[in-house]
Design a protein around this motif. Structure first.
Motif, PDB file in Angstrom:
ATOM      1  N   LYS A   1      -2.757  35.552  51.617  1.00  0.00           N
ATOM      2  CA  LYS A   1      -2.748  37.008  51.519  1.00  0.00           C
ATOM      3  C   LYS A   1      -2.673  37.669  52.890  1.00  0.00           C
ATOM      4  O   LYS A   1      -2.158  38.774  53.033  1.00  0.00           O
ATOM      5  CB  LYS A   1      -4.021  37.492  50.806  1.00  0.00           C
ATOM      6  CG  LYS A   1      -4.107  37.072  49.365  1.00  0.00           C
ATOM      7  CD  LYS A   1      -5.502  37.297  48.798  1.00  0.00           C
ATOM      8  CE  LYS A   1      -5.910  38.739  48.739  1.00  0.00           C
ATOM      9  NZ  LYS A   1      -7.223  38.930  48.068  1.00  0.00           N
ATOM     10  N   GLY A   2      -3.221  37.015  53.910  1.00  0.00           N
ATOM     11  CA  GLY A   2      -3.271  37.579  55.248  1.00  0.00           C
ATOM     12  C   GLY A   2      -4.033  36.635  56.158  1.00  0.00           C
ATOM     13  O   GLY A   2      -4.438  35.545  55.753  1.00  0.00           O
ATOM     14  N   ALA A   3      -4.229  37.058  57.403  1.00  0.00           N
ATOM     15  CA  ALA A   3      -4.888  36.213  58.400  1.00  0.00           C
ATOM     16  C   ALA A   3      -5.985  37.005  59.103  1.00  0.00           C
ATOM     17  O   ALA A   3      -5.783  38.182  59.439  1.00  0.00           O
ATOM     18  CB  ALA A   3      -3.878  35.678  59.408  1.00  0.00           C
ATOM     19  N   VAL A   4      -7.122  36.349  59.328  1.00  0.00           N
ATOM     20  CA  VAL A   4      -8.313  37.029  59.838  1.00  0.00           C
ATOM     21  C   VAL A   4      -8.815  36.348  61.106  1.00  0.00           C
ATOM     22  O   VAL A   4      -8.966  35.120  61.151  1.00  0.00           O
ATOM     23  CB  VAL A   4      -9.445  37.016  58.786  1.00  0.00           C
ATOM     24  CG1 VAL A   4     -10.683  37.719  59.328  1.00  0.00           C
ATOM     25  CG2 VAL A   4      -8.983  37.659  57.490  1.00  0.00           C
ATOM     26  N   LEU A   5      -9.100  37.150  62.118  1.00  0.00           N
ATOM     27  CA  LEU A   5      -9.759  36.684  63.331  1.00  0.00           C
ATOM     28  C   LEU A   5     -11.224  37.112  63.276  1.00  0.00           C
ATOM     29  O   LEU A   5     -11.522  38.283  63.034  1.00  0.00           O
ATOM     30  CB  LEU A   5      -9.093  37.292  64.558  1.00  0.00           C
ATOM     31  CG  LEU A   5      -9.749  36.996  65.918  1.00  0.00           C
ATOM     32  CD1 LEU A   5      -9.690  35.510  66.238  1.00  0.00           C
ATOM     33  CD2 LEU A   5      -9.087  37.818  67.022  1.00  0.00           C
ATOM     34  N   ILE A   6     -12.131  36.173  63.488  1.00  0.00           N
ATOM     35  CA  ILE A   6     -13.554  36.499  63.549  1.00  0.00           C
ATOM     36  C   ILE A   6     -13.962  36.535  65.011  1.00  0.00           C
ATOM     37  O   ILE A   6     -13.900  35.518  65.715  1.00  0.00           O
ATOM     38  CB  ILE A   6     -14.405  35.480  62.769  1.00  0.00           C
ATOM     39  CG1 ILE A   6     -14.000  35.476  61.293  1.00  0.00           C
ATOM     40  CG2 ILE A   6     -15.893  35.809  62.917  1.00  0.00           C
ATOM     41  CD1 ILE A   6     -14.769  34.481  60.438  1.00  0.00           C
ATOM     42  N   ALA A   7     -14.368  37.706  65.477  1.00  0.00           N
ATOM     43  CA  ALA A   7     -14.776  37.903  66.874  1.00  0.00           C
ATOM     44  C   ALA A   7     -16.305  37.849  66.934  1.00  0.00           C
ATOM     45  O   ALA A   7     -16.979  38.685  66.322  1.00  0.00           O
ATOM     46  CB  ALA A   7     -14.257  39.226  67.401  1.00  0.00           C
TER      47      ALA A   7
ATOM     48  N   ALA B   1     -19.416  29.277  57.115  1.00  0.00           N
ATOM     49  CA  ALA B   1     -19.535  29.562  55.682  1.00  0.00           C
ATOM     50  C   ALA B   1     -18.759  30.824  55.312  1.00  0.00           C
ATOM     51  O   ALA B   1     -18.086  30.879  54.269  1.00  0.00           O
ATOM     52  CB  ALA B   1     -21.005  29.699  55.288  1.00  0.00           C
ATOM     53  N   PHE B   2     -18.832  31.832  56.164  1.00  0.00           N
ATOM     54  CA  PHE B   2     -18.107  33.078  55.924  1.00  0.00           C
ATOM     55  C   PHE B   2     -16.598  32.839  55.972  1.00  0.00           C
ATOM     56  O   PHE B   2     -15.846  33.357  55.139  1.00  0.00           O
ATOM     57  CB  PHE B   2     -18.529  34.125  56.953  1.00  0.00           C
ATOM     58  CG  PHE B   2     -17.782  35.415  56.872  1.00  0.00           C
ATOM     59  CD1 PHE B   2     -17.866  36.219  55.746  1.00  0.00           C
ATOM     60  CD2 PHE B   2     -16.995  35.851  57.931  1.00  0.00           C
ATOM     61  CE1 PHE B   2     -17.170  37.422  55.668  1.00  0.00           C
ATOM     62  CE2 PHE B   2     -16.305  37.048  57.864  1.00  0.00           C
ATOM     63  CZ  PHE B   2     -16.386  37.830  56.729  1.00  0.00           C
ATOM     64  N   ALA B   3     -16.141  32.039  56.941  1.00  0.00           N
ATOM     65  CA  ALA B   3     -14.715  31.723  57.051  1.00  0.00           C
ATOM     66  C   ALA B   3     -14.230  30.968  55.815  1.00  0.00           C
ATOM     67  O   ALA B   3     -13.126  31.206  55.317  1.00  0.00           O
ATOM     68  CB  ALA B   3     -14.450  30.911  58.316  1.00  0.00           C
ATOM     69  N   GLN B   4     -15.051  30.068  55.306  1.00  0.00           N
ATOM     70  CA  GLN B   4     -14.689  29.323  54.106  1.00  0.00           C
ATOM     71  C   GLN B   4     -14.582  30.249  52.895  1.00  0.00           C
ATOM     72  O   GLN B   4     -13.716  30.075  52.034  1.00  0.00           O
ATOM     73  CB  GLN B   4     -15.713  28.213  53.856  1.00  0.00           C
ATOM     74  CG  GLN B   4     -15.648  27.103  54.895  1.00  0.00           C
ATOM     75  CD  GLN B   4     -16.823  26.141  54.810  1.00  0.00           C
ATOM     76  OE1 GLN B   4     -17.892  26.476  54.276  1.00  0.00           O
ATOM     77  NE2 GLN B   4     -16.649  24.933  55.327  1.00  0.00           N
ATOM     78  N   PHE B   5     -15.457  31.235  52.834  1.00  0.00           N
ATOM     79  CA  PHE B   5     -15.373  32.237  51.771  1.00  0.00           C
ATOM     80  C   PHE B   5     -14.041  32.986  51.852  1.00  0.00           C
ATOM     81  O   PHE B   5     -13.359  33.177  50.832  1.00  0.00           O
ATOM     82  CB  PHE B   5     -16.541  33.219  51.888  1.00  0.00           C
ATOM     83  CG  PHE B   5     -16.367  34.476  51.079  1.00  0.00           C
ATOM     84  CD1 PHE B   5     -16.632  34.492  49.724  1.00  0.00           C
ATOM     85  CD2 PHE B   5     -15.919  35.649  51.688  1.00  0.00           C
ATOM     86  CE1 PHE B   5     -16.451  35.652  48.971  1.00  0.00           C
ATOM     87  CE2 PHE B   5     -15.746  36.812  50.953  1.00  0.00           C
ATOM     88  CZ  PHE B   5     -16.004  36.812  49.585  1.00  0.00           C
ATOM     89  N   LEU B   6     -13.669  33.420  53.059  1.00  0.00           N
ATOM     90  CA  LEU B   6     -12.402  34.120  53.232  1.00  0.00           C
ATOM     91  C   LEU B   6     -11.231  33.229  52.828  1.00  0.00           C
ATOM     92  O   LEU B   6     -10.259  33.705  52.219  1.00  0.00           O
ATOM     93  CB  LEU B   6     -12.241  34.582  54.682  1.00  0.00           C
ATOM     94  CG  LEU B   6     -13.217  35.653  55.172  1.00  0.00           C
ATOM     95  CD1 LEU B   6     -12.972  35.952  56.648  1.00  0.00           C
ATOM     96  CD2 LEU B   6     -13.100  36.940  54.351  1.00  0.00           C
TER      97      LEU B   6
ATOM     98  N   ALA C   1      -6.147  33.063  55.768  1.00  0.00           N
ATOM     99  CA  ALA C   1      -6.280  32.132  56.886  1.00  0.00           C
ATOM    100  C   ALA C   1      -7.271  32.745  57.872  1.00  0.00           C
ATOM    101  O   ALA C   1      -7.323  33.964  58.029  1.00  0.00           O
ATOM    102  CB  ALA C   1      -4.939  31.914  57.564  1.00  0.00           C
ATOM    103  N   VAL C   2      -8.050  31.899  58.543  1.00  0.00           N
ATOM    104  CA  VAL C   2      -9.107  32.405  59.422  1.00  0.00           C
ATOM    105  C   VAL C   2      -9.130  31.611  60.719  1.00  0.00           C
ATOM    106  O   VAL C   2      -8.975  30.385  60.711  1.00  0.00           O
ATOM    107  CB  VAL C   2     -10.499  32.308  58.748  1.00  0.00           C
ATOM    108  CG1 VAL C   2     -11.578  32.912  59.647  1.00  0.00           C
ATOM    109  CG2 VAL C   2     -10.493  32.994  57.382  1.00  0.00           C
ATOM    110  N   LEU C   3      -9.351  32.313  61.815  1.00  0.00           N
ATOM    111  CA  LEU C   3      -9.543  31.666  63.107  1.00  0.00           C
ATOM    112  C   LEU C   3     -10.884  32.100  63.681  1.00  0.00           C
ATOM    113  O   LEU C   3     -11.169  33.294  63.785  1.00  0.00           O
ATOM    114  CB  LEU C   3      -8.419  32.049  64.079  1.00  0.00           C
ATOM    115  CG  LEU C   3      -8.429  31.325  65.439  1.00  0.00           C
ATOM    116  CD1 LEU C   3      -8.057  29.847  65.259  1.00  0.00           C
ATOM    117  CD2 LEU C   3      -7.472  31.982  66.426  1.00  0.00           C
TER     118      LEU C   3
END
Length: 291
Positions: free
Chosen positions: A27-33, A45-50, A56-58
């Protein structure tokens, strides 16, 4: 699926990161800062939820933190400005390379949301959402907590930097040991007119806080002494052009004993996480200026 990756910043600094690839249709890609001194594993755990929601999460470690510390800590030249102007932009560019032509989002935790305006490529984001991000001004903190904050900022940081060449913040439950430049700026900004703004025209010559127009949402907890209402309002005012909204979470309303400054990303608070994905769902189709 998750895999370790390396990021290279514009100034040559190499950072350690983790890429989370979704099994669901993308659906989209997320960067966690991350927050100051917090390793990327904290957000797993939060990245796995996303991921389960199709994103996709970095996640990444800022220079001088976790696996991105590649020298003696006392020799590390990192500061908050380099995190915002070098590390976060490099992480976003890497995410774009891994997943081209997607809507890109950023989730900022505390400092991670405060520093978005330093990113020269922040305009590539479809939107960003922060938890616990505020001006961090000591003067606005509740009196009891303010005493603790003054001790950490104005006694512990200078003394630790003097004795050890870095701040042993882990001794007082404040995350990973910090490079002295990071801790020094943190101290200056929280004692001044607020996070980031204090450094305008001094350590910060160029920024996008005035011109960044992408939508943002700011979430704080009612039991967070740091990111309280006054400090939230001060930080949002720095992002003058952003279409910003905010909300305050009351732990009891979600059946939680505590949220505070850190527990939003705890697995125990998973019931809060749809607040993030619901916001993303509003901006899944990037506008032409973000392409």
């Amino acid at each position: 699926m998750q895999e370790p990756v390396s990021l290279t910043c514009e100034d040559g600094q190499v950072l350690s990161a983790t890429l989370f690839r979704p099994s669901e249709p993308l659906k989209g890609a997320v960067l966690i800062a991350p927050a100051t001194g917090i390793k990327r594993q904290f957000y797993t755990a939060f990245a796995q939820f996303l991921n389960r929601q199709g994103f996709a999460v970095l996640t990444f470690d800022n220079r001088g933190i976790g696996e991105s510390l590649n020298t003696l800590l006392k020799c590390c030249k990192a500061d908050l400005v380099s995190w915002g102007q070098q590390d976060m932009p490099a992480a976003l560019e890497a995410l774009i390379q891994f997943y081209p032509e997607q809507p890109y989002f950023l989730v900022g935790h505390s400092a991670g949301g405060q520093l978005v305006g330093l990113m020269p490529n922040a305009h590539k984001l479809a939107a960003f959402i922060n938890f616990g991000s505020s001006s961090g001004s000591l003067r606005n903190m509740p009196k009891r907590y303010r005493l603790k904050a003054h001790f950490f900022m104005n006694m512990f940081i200078p003394l630790s930097n003097l004795l050890f060449g870095h701040t042993k913040s882990q001794w007082v439950g404040m995350g990973e040991p910090l490079p002295k430049g990071v801790a020094r700026q943190w101290q200056q900004w929280c004692n001044g007119s607020g996070y980031v703004k204090t450094a305008f025209g001094q350590q910060i010559k160029q920024h996008n806080y005035d011109s960044l127009t992408i939508p943002s949402k700011w979430i704080v907890a009612s039991d967070d002494a740091i990111a309280n209402r006054k400090n939230l309002k001060e930080m949002m005012a720095v992002y003058q052009g952003s279409r910003a909204r905010s909300c305050i979470l009351y732990p009891s309303a979600f059946g939680l004993d505590e949220i505070g400054h850190m527990r939003f990303f705890s697995r125990h608070a998973e019931r809060l996480w749809p607040l993030i994905t619901n916001f993303f769902d509003e901006y899944l189709h990037p506008s032409p200026h973000m392409m």
